[in-house]
Design a protein around this motif. Structure first.
Motif, PDB file in Angstrom:
ATOM      1  N   THR A  44      20.438 -31.872  33.327  1.00 59.40           N
ATOM      2  CA  THR A  44      20.897 -30.268  32.844  1.00 59.40           C
ATOM      3  C   THR A  44      21.865 -30.296  31.541  1.00 59.40           C
ATOM      4  O   THR A  44      22.694 -31.731  31.146  1.00 59.40           O
ATOM      5  CB  THR A  44      21.669 -29.236  34.128  1.00 59.40           C
ATOM      6  N   CYS A  45      22.348 -29.493  31.029  1.00 58.46           N
ATOM      7  CA  CYS A  45      23.040 -29.218  30.265  1.00 58.46           C
ATOM      8  C   CYS A  45      24.529 -29.926  30.276  1.00 58.46           C
ATOM      9  O   CYS A  45      25.001 -30.765  29.497  1.00 58.46           O
ATOM     10  CB  CYS A  45      22.974 -27.914  29.377  1.00 58.46           C
ATOM     11  N   SER A  46      25.094 -29.771  31.048  1.00 61.00           N
ATOM     12  CA  SER A  46      26.095 -30.205  31.551  1.00 61.00           C
ATOM     13  C   SER A  46      26.079 -32.023  32.353  1.00 61.00           C
ATOM     14  O   SER A  46      27.507 -32.377  32.112  1.00 61.00           O
ATOM     15  CB  SER A  46      26.856 -29.705  32.037  1.00 61.00           C
ATOM     16  N   ILE A  47      24.915 -31.897  32.570  1.00 57.43           N
ATOM     17  CA  ILE A  47      24.643 -33.828  34.057  1.00 57.43           C
ATOM     18  C   ILE A  47      23.529 -34.414  32.733  1.00 57.43           C
ATOM     19  O   ILE A  47      22.284 -33.598  32.819  1.00 57.43           O
ATOM     20  CB  ILE A  47      24.496 -32.958  35.092  1.00 57.43           C
ATOM     21  N   ALA A  48      23.813 -35.487  32.056  1.00 58.66           N
ATOM     22  CA  ALA A  48      22.552 -36.105  31.670  1.00 58.66           C
ATOM     23  C   ALA A  48      21.907 -37.045  32.263  1.00 58.66           C
ATOM     24  O   ALA A  48      21.183 -37.871  31.772  1.00 58.66           O
ATOM     25  CB  ALA A  48      23.784 -36.990  30.756  1.00 58.66           C
ATOM     26  N   ALA A 102      16.859 -40.378  31.698  1.00 60.88           N
ATOM     27  CA  ALA A 102      15.819 -40.118  30.910  1.00 60.88           C
ATOM     28  C   ALA A 102      14.833 -41.176  30.899  1.00 60.88           C
ATOM     29  O   ALA A 102      15.621 -42.603  30.246  1.00 60.88           O
ATOM     30  CB  ALA A 102      16.190 -39.199  29.694  1.00 60.88           C
ATOM     31  N   GLY A 103      14.277 -40.912  32.166  1.00 62.69           N
ATOM     32  CA  GLY A 103      12.977 -42.280  32.026  1.00 62.69           C
ATOM     33  C   GLY A 103      12.153 -42.264  33.073  1.00 62.69           C
ATOM     34  O   GLY A 103      12.402 -40.925  33.843  1.00 62.69           O
ATOM     35  N   THR A 104      10.867 -43.072  32.862  1.00 65.07           N
ATOM     36  CA  THR A 104      10.344 -43.213  34.151  1.00 65.07           C
ATOM     37  C   THR A 104      10.262 -44.502  35.107  1.00 65.07           C
ATOM     38  O   THR A 104      11.133 -45.781  34.481  1.00 65.07           O
ATOM     39  CB  THR A 104       8.971 -43.389  33.514  1.00 65.07           C
ATOM     40  N   TYR A 105      10.396 -44.037  36.475  1.00 66.77           N
ATOM     41  CA  TYR A 105      11.008 -45.864  37.157  1.00 66.77           C
ATOM     42  C   TYR A 105       9.911 -45.771  38.581  1.00 66.77           C
ATOM     43  O   TYR A 105       9.555 -44.564  38.405  1.00 66.77           O
ATOM     44  CB  TYR A 105      12.560 -44.987  37.933  1.00 66.77           C
TER      45      TYR A 105
END
Length: 181
Positions: free
Chosen positions: A121-125, A159-162
């Motif tokens: 979210t905007c506050s949680i990366a 962020a990424g693919t796991y």
């Protein structure tokens, strides 16, 4: 060989026959087998029993105490269980038993299934997702692993693919389907 003397005594008349020498040969027993084991693996369900001693001409081997048709001392594709290994020499003498155990095949964990995806979210990366078939007895790894943390069935990652893999001892599951944060 040892020499013994035999004589016969007649019960009614007390007459004895002359002593006669008789040579007795006691055939030695084979030594107790020395065995090496190959246990089942994640991908092979059976084990191998290899007899390393005694070996030689005329030796046959058994892992059940009755069938002595094996002349190599190597028993392959042996199911899990307890076995009594013996050797039989050319004179028909059978060794003492060496007891061995072939373990059950180690379990390979099931492919992890992933769910409950929460995007950053905007506050949680970071985002989170869960391992829906989580088993606390397993260790889990992510690929790629950088920035990924596990807390029970919950996985937090940037962020990424796991993909996720479950590990139990030496056995690993196939990788999960991809999840993208």
């Amino acid at each position: 060989s040892t020499t013994y003397y035999v004589e016969a005594v007649t019960v009614s008349g007390g007459a004895t026959t002359p002593r006669k020498a008789v040579a007795i040969t006691v055939n030695p027993l084979p030594t107790t087998p020395t065995v090496s084991l190959t246990q089942p693996t994640c991908t092979v369900a059976t084990g191998t029993i290899s007899i390393t001693n005694p070996t030689g001409s005329g030796m046959t081997y058994s892992i059940n105490g009755s069938t002595y048709t094996n002349t190599t001392g190597v028993f392959t594709s042996v199911a899990s269980g307890t076995y009594n290994v013996t050797a039989k020499n050319a004179n028909g003498c059978i060794s003492a038993v060496t007891g061995v155990t072939i373990n059950a095949q180690p379990l390979t964990p099931a492919k992890p299934t992933l769910g409950s995806l929460a995007q950053p979210t905007c506050s949680i990366a970071t985002g989170t997702f869960s391992i829906t078939n989580y088993n606390a007895a397993y260790t889990y790894t992510a690929s790629p692993a950088t920035g990924v943390s596990f807390s029970g069935a919950s996985v937090t990652a940037p962020a990424g693919t796991y993909t996720i893999t479950a590990i139990s001892g030496a056995c690993s599951s196939v990788a999960s389907d991809n999840v993208t944060i």
